[in-house]
Scaffold this motif. Sequence first.
Motif: not given
Length: 301
Positions: A36-52, A294-295
């Motif tokens: 499952p995706p996890s909540l992280g931060r992008n290069l600009f510090g915004r919270q985004v869901y990221q795939l493993p 798909a999973i």
Amino acid sequence: MADTCGQVLLGSGLTVLSHPLMYIKVLVQVGHEPLPPSLGRNLFGRQVYQLPGLFAYAKHIIKIDGKVGLFNGLAPRLCAGTIGTLVHSSVLQRCQDAGKYEVSRTSQKAEEGSLQHVVNETTKEMIARSCATIVTHPFHVITLRCMVQFIGRETKYSGVFDSIVTVYKNEGVLGFFAGLIPRLLGDILSLWICNMLAHLVNTYAIDDSMSHTGEIKNCAQAGTGFFASMLTYPFVLVSNLMAVNDCGLAGGLPPYASIYPTWVDCWRHLSLEGNMSRGNSLFFRKLPVGKTYAIDQKRFF
């Protein structure tokens, strides 16, 4: 001969070291997202869901198949690398000999560094690479299918020779060359873009009177090579998908992939979905809004 043997040994070592990276990249290209995706931060510090990313994916594979599981498909890939190096070296040498004969016959030699010289050398390299790609593509197809078996836990492709028999029985000779055309096109375009851009940079942006000119030119060559590979990545993606398309493995069938009649149909489908760069990055993998995986067949918003 000694140089060729050295290239084979060096290439084999690099292949072993880079194999887990390619393995994970292929599974991502097919669309296998088991975590499952996890909540992280992008290069600009915004919270985004990221795939493993790479390491999380690797831990997942190790958990299921152990560390050895990261090297599924290594044997046919080593075969492809060894045979490809030998074919490339042999064909390139023949092209060089033919070029020397042509120069001696016409007494006209392109000045080193000139556009004509770059075109001549790139043409020779293109011929050598294309021959190596065609000869080794059957092993490339087997490598990809050995990797994609991880998705459905199949054992259809269990060894080099057994896999050759399996492909021939199920698909005939053409099965060994699934995905060859986009792979060839991508290789050729990447080579020409890289060499032409490097020539332009070396000619108009780098002054020979500058210090460390050689190092700068090498960096320029590496930079243009990276840029060319980014531009031609969709050809790599389409080629790999076509190599496993409708081959009897779960990773080559819906819901992971549609059944594509031709590689052009595959290209169009990926383009419409906005998936032309899938698998290009194994870090900072932002979750696309509204995508279905798909999973688990869940939508993440």
